[in-house]
Design a protein around this motif. Structure first.
Motif, PDB file in Angstrom:
ATOM      1  N   VAL A   5      -1.509 -13.544   3.540  1.00 13.12           N
ATOM      2  CA  VAL A   5      -2.945 -13.464   3.227  1.00 13.12           C
ATOM      3  C   VAL A   5      -3.283 -12.054   2.727  1.00 13.12           C
ATOM      4  N   ILE A   6      -2.549 -11.052   3.231  1.00 11.10           N
ATOM      5  CA  ILE A   6      -2.771  -9.675   2.756  1.00 11.10           C
ATOM      6  C   ILE A   6      -2.555  -9.623   1.250  1.00 11.10           C
ATOM      7  N   ARG A   7      -1.416 -10.175   0.823  1.00 12.28           N
ATOM      8  CA  ARG A   7      -1.095 -10.087  -0.602  1.00 12.28           C
ATOM      9  C   ARG A   7      -1.964 -11.044  -1.432  1.00 12.28           C
ATOM     10  N   ARG A   8      -2.365 -12.171  -0.812  1.00 12.88           N
ATOM     11  CA  ARG A   8      -3.271 -13.096  -1.503  1.00 12.88           C
ATOM     12  C   ARG A   8      -4.618 -12.403  -1.773  1.00 12.88           C
ATOM     13  N   LEU A  17      -9.572  -2.907  -0.843  1.00  9.24           N
ATOM     14  CA  LEU A  17      -9.279  -2.261   0.445  1.00  9.24           C
ATOM     15  C   LEU A  17      -8.569  -3.266   1.361  1.00  9.24           C
ATOM     16  N   SER A  18      -7.908  -4.250   0.743  1.00  4.88           N
ATOM     17  CA  SER A  18      -7.198  -5.264   1.542  1.00  4.88           C
ATOM     18  C   SER A  18      -5.756  -4.833   1.750  1.00  4.88           C
ATOM     19  N   GLN A  19      -4.870  -5.118   0.792  1.00  6.85           N
ATOM     20  CA  GLN A  19      -3.461  -4.724   0.951  1.00  6.85           C
ATOM     21  C   GLN A  19      -3.379  -3.198   0.974  1.00  6.85           C
ATOM     22  N   GLY A  20      -2.713  -2.657   1.991  1.00  4.97           N
ATOM     23  CA  GLY A  20      -2.727  -1.211   2.184  1.00  4.97           C
ATOM     24  C   GLY A  20      -1.794  -0.464   1.247  1.00  4.97           C
ATOM     25  N   PHE A  21      -2.362   0.171   0.235  1.00  5.82           N
ATOM     26  CA  PHE A  21      -1.563   1.068  -0.611  1.00  5.82           C
ATOM     27  C   PHE A  21      -2.494   2.092  -1.239  1.00  5.82           C
ATOM     28  N   SER A  80      10.455  -1.867   4.267  1.00  5.57           N
ATOM     29  CA  SER A  80      10.655  -2.170   5.682  1.00  5.57           C
ATOM     30  C   SER A  80      10.507  -3.669   5.910  1.00  5.57           C
ATOM     31  N   THR A  81       9.948  -4.371   4.936  1.00  5.41           N
ATOM     32  CA  THR A  81       9.861  -5.834   5.030  1.00  5.41           C
ATOM     33  C   THR A  81      11.260  -6.423   5.170  1.00  5.41           C
ATOM     34  N   GLU A  82      12.166  -5.982   4.306  1.00  4.48           N
ATOM     35  CA  GLU A  82      13.537  -6.482   4.434  1.00  4.48           C
ATOM     36  C   GLU A  82      14.214  -5.904   5.688  1.00  4.48           C
ATOM     37  N   PHE A  92      -1.026  -8.516  15.137  1.00  2.00           N
ATOM     38  CA  PHE A  92       0.272  -8.078  14.616  1.00  2.00           C
ATOM     39  C   PHE A  92       0.230  -8.050  13.100  1.00  2.00           C
ATOM     40  N   TYR A  93       1.121  -7.285  12.506  1.00  2.00           N
ATOM     41  CA  TYR A  93       1.289  -7.285  11.048  1.00  2.00           C
ATOM     42  C   TYR A  93       1.871  -8.642  10.672  1.00  2.00           C
ATOM     43  N   GLU A  94       1.232  -9.326   9.743  1.00  2.62           N
ATOM     44  CA  GLU A  94       1.488 -10.761   9.564  1.00  2.62           C
ATOM     45  C   GLU A  94       2.951 -11.112   9.261  1.00  2.62           C
ATOM     46  N   SER A 114       0.132   1.336  14.945  1.00  6.21           N
ATOM     47  CA  SER A 114       0.031  -0.100  14.784  1.00  6.21           C
ATOM     48  C   SER A 114      -0.892  -0.539  13.646  1.00  6.21           C
ATOM     49  N   ASN A 115      -0.367  -1.422  12.842  1.00  2.00           N
ATOM     50  CA  ASN A 115      -1.125  -2.138  11.813  1.00  2.00           C
ATOM     51  C   ASN A 115      -1.423  -3.506  12.423  1.00  2.00           C
ATOM     52  N   PRO A 116      -2.647  -4.014  12.523  1.00  3.15           N
ATOM     53  CA  PRO A 116      -3.870  -3.521  11.891  1.00  3.15           C
ATOM     54  C   PRO A 116      -4.777  -2.716  12.812  1.00  3.15           C
ATOM     55  N   VAL A 124       6.554   2.649  10.234  1.00  4.45           N
ATOM     56  CA  VAL A 124       6.257   3.114   8.870  1.00  4.45           C
ATOM     57  C   VAL A 124       5.083   4.096   8.816  1.00  4.45           C
ATOM     58  N   TYR A 125       4.234   4.088   9.845  1.00  9.01           N
ATOM     59  CA  TYR A 125       3.097   5.028   9.854  1.00  9.01           C
ATOM     60  C   TYR A 125       3.389   6.240  10.738  1.00  9.01           C
ATOM     61  N   GLU A 126       4.666   6.567  10.950  1.00 12.36           N
ATOM     62  CA  GLU A 126       5.017   7.652  11.887  1.00 12.36           C
ATOM     63  C   GLU A 126       4.308   8.968  11.564  1.00 12.36           C
ATOM     64  N   SER A 182       7.444   4.085   1.876  1.00 15.53           N
ATOM     65  CA  SER A 182       6.237   3.632   1.171  1.00 15.53           C
ATOM     66  C   SER A 182       4.999   4.442   1.510  1.00 15.53           C
ATOM     67  N   LYS A 183       4.727   4.564   2.811  1.00  9.62           N
ATOM     68  CA  LYS A 183       3.464   5.184   3.231  1.00  9.62           C
ATOM     69  C   LYS A 183       3.603   6.701   3.254  1.00  9.62           C
ATOM     70  N   THR A 184       4.778   7.190   3.684  1.00  7.80           N
ATOM     71  CA  THR A 184       4.948   8.641   3.851  1.00  7.80           C
ATOM     72  C   THR A 184       4.900   9.370   2.515  1.00  7.80           C
ATOM     73  N   TYR A 229      -3.777   3.435   8.678  1.00  5.46           N
ATOM     74  CA  TYR A 229      -4.994   3.705   7.879  1.00  5.46           C
ATOM     75  C   TYR A 229      -5.906   2.493   7.703  1.00  5.46           C
ATOM     76  N   TYR A 230      -6.140   1.813   8.816  1.00  5.90           N
ATOM     77  CA  TYR A 230      -6.976   0.613   8.763  1.00  5.90           C
ATOM     78  C   TYR A 230      -8.106   0.688   9.780  1.00  5.90           C
ATOM     79  N   VAL A 231      -9.210   0.040   9.449  1.00 10.31           N
ATOM     80  CA  VAL A 231     -10.237  -0.226  10.461  1.00 10.31           C
ATOM     81  C   VAL A 231     -10.457  -1.728  10.508  1.00 10.31           C
ATOM     82  N   VAL A 279     -12.697  -8.125  10.035  1.00  5.48           N
ATOM     83  CA  VAL A 279     -11.947  -8.041   8.775  1.00  5.48           C
ATOM     84  C   VAL A 279     -11.316  -6.654   8.718  1.00  5.48           C
ATOM     85  N   ARG A 280     -10.143  -6.583   8.082  1.00  7.56           N
ATOM     86  CA  ARG A 280      -9.435  -5.304   8.008  1.00  7.56           C
ATOM     87  C   ARG A 280      -9.691  -4.638   6.664  1.00  7.56           C
ATOM     88  N   LEU A 281     -10.093  -3.367   6.710  1.00  8.38           N
ATOM     89  CA  LEU A 281     -10.283  -2.560   5.493  1.00  8.38           C
ATOM     90  C   LEU A 281      -9.373  -1.349   5.603  1.00  8.38           C
TER      91      LEU A 281
HETATM   92  N1  GLN Z   1       1.493  -2.720   5.090  1.00  9.02           N
HETATM   93  C1  GLN Z   1       0.503  -3.004   4.082  1.00  9.02           C
HETATM   94  C2  GLN Z   1      -0.609  -3.857   4.639  1.00  9.02           C
HETATM   95  O1  GLN Z   1      -0.573  -4.251   5.775  1.00  9.02           O
HETATM   96  C3  GLN Z   1       1.087  -3.683   2.880  1.00  9.02           C
HETATM   97  C4  GLN Z   1       2.280  -4.455   3.188  1.00  9.02           C
HETATM   98  C5  GLN Z   1       2.826  -5.244   2.081  1.00  9.02           C
HETATM   99  O2  GLN Z   1       2.065  -5.922   1.385  1.00  9.02           O
HETATM  100  N2  GLN Z   1       4.114  -5.210   1.965  1.00  9.02           N
HETATM  101  O3  GLN Z   1      -1.513  -4.146   3.924  1.00  9.02           O
END
Ligand code: GLN
Length: 387
Positions: free
Chosen positions: A15-18, A31-35, A96-98, A120-122, A169-171, A200-202, A231-233, A316-318, A360-362
């Motif tokens: 759903v994040i990527r959708r 402000l959905s997918q975190g990048f 880190s997905t893989e 949890f991170y989906e 922790s995400n989210p 990943v957010y160390e 990615s994030k660092t 970096y989420y609220v 909702v996560r922003l």
């Molecule tokens: N970690 C980011 C998030 O939660 C992006 C992750 C991803 O799409 N691979 O939005």
């Protein structure tokens, strides 16, 4: 049509990527997918330009280019104090997905249980299912996102073979304290389970919070698989550079899974990012200052709007509380927010196991002008969402 796999029947796409696609559809501020929408460090992109000419352009060693693994091991030792063997304890993955997927596939058998905190991170839900495992959810209880150690112990008593910890922790932005990690670690030792961390957010933390590396705690090194990424660092989410750090025997398994899943991470990207791994402490200090600034801009704007939200300790989420809008379905809220207000968020329900639909996560990994424009749009959301 012949039938499709039942394994892939039972979870949705991300759903994040959708939400990124929905954001693009409505031309919303994403402000959905975190990048980040700011540039990676120039030293890294300059190096990439050189590499376009000089190479490498062919496969690296399947588990990661030698110089990249060595730089990774050194950087990790610098921050964690833990000496890492770049040949025997590191696998470079496609994000880190893989790393998480290969870790789960390396330690979990079909039918095994894996403890996952909720929210949890989906990806973790899908990762468990794809590796044949059954997730056992333990709540992180808002507003402080504390957990009940008895709930974890219950999961282990039910036979959980591993626990996944996203720290920071995400989210929800929780940073696990040393004491909390020791409590979890002692339970993992007691029930002889694996701990798979996503760190990943160390480097994205807000004072006075500090990152504690699970693998450095007493008795944990031999049962911890650390998943991480660049990615994030280094603001290079599209480069897809992740890694695992794990004991030799586990690393050997992860290498096999990784080899057949993806062969390897991108050789030119590894070469270019090696420069980043060699940055001095000031880079990481500036990164924290930058994120602290972005958090200030965004959270003070949300406070002015007068909408409740969670204040993160790290990442970096609220999570914005949307109860006042009266939506029964937070996904519909997010589609309306993108369409009517022009800001894209992720429905909280994609992170919670419990039937939670009031968040909702922003994310705020954005330039000031992007954040200010998003806040400007959100300031009108009470009127616009009613239209
Ligand atoms: N970690 C980011 C998030 O939660 C992006 C992750 C991803 O799409 N691979 O939005």
């Amino acid at each position: 049509m012949p039938s499709l796999s039942s394994r892939t029947d039972i979870f949705t796409d991300s759903v994040i990527r959708r939400m990124t696609r929905i954001s693009d559809l409505y031309g919303a501020i994403n402000l959905s997918q975190g990048f980040p929408d700011f540039a990676p460090p120039k030293a890294i992109t300059d190096r990439l330009a050189e590499i376009a000419e000089a190479g490498p352009h062919q496969y690296a060693i399947t588990f990661g280019a030698q110089n990249f693994r060595e730089a990774l091991a050194q950087k990790h030792e610098h921050f964690s104090g833990m000496k890492v063997d770049p040949d025997k304890e590191v696998v470079v993955t496609c994000g880190s997905t893989e790393a998480m997927m290969a870790s789960m596939m390396s330690v979990v058998n079909p039918g095994d249980k894996v403890i996952v905190f909720s929210p949890f991170y989906e990806n973790y839900g899908a990762d468990s299912i794809l590796s044949g495992a059954e997730p056992v959810y333990v709540p992180l209880i808002p507003p402080a996102f504390d957990f009940d150690p008895n709930a974890i112990e219950e999961g282990f008593k039910r036979g959980a073979k591993a626990i996944v910890i996203c720290n920071p922790s995400n989210p929800c932005g929780k940073v696990f304290t040393r004491e909390e990690l020791i409590t979890i670690g002692e339970l993992a030792i007691k029930y002889d389970a694996w701990v798979i961390t996503d760190e990943v957010y160390e480097h994205i933390l807000y004072a006075p919070n500090k990152h504690v590396y699970m693998a450095t705690l007493p008795g944990m090194r031999e049962r911890t698989i650390t998943c991480n990424s660049l990615s994030k660092t280094y603001s290079i989410t599209g480069w897809r550079l992740g890694y695992t750090i794990a004991p030799y025997e586990v690393t050997e398994r992860i290498k096999k899974v990784h080899d057949f899943l993806t062969v390897g991470a991108s050789a030119p990207m590894m070469e270019a990012a090696t420069v980043g791994l060699q940055f001095g402490d000031d880079y990481y200090r500036d990164l924290q200052l930058h994120y602290t600034h972005m958090k200030e801009v965004f959270t003070s704007g949300l406070s002015d709007i007068g909408v409740p939200f969670t204040d993160p300790q790290g990442a970096y989420y609220v999570l914005m509380d949307i109860s006042e809008f009266g939506y029964k379905n937070d996904y519909e809220f997010c589609v309306d927010l993108a369409r009517k207000v022009g800001v894209a968020a992720v429905p909280g329900s994609s992170f919670f196991k419990e039937p939670v639909n009031n968040y909702v996560r922003l994310h705020f990994a954005k330039q000031d002008e992007t954040l200010l424009e998003a806040l400007d749009r959100l300031a009108d959301m009470r009127t616009k969402m009613l239209q």
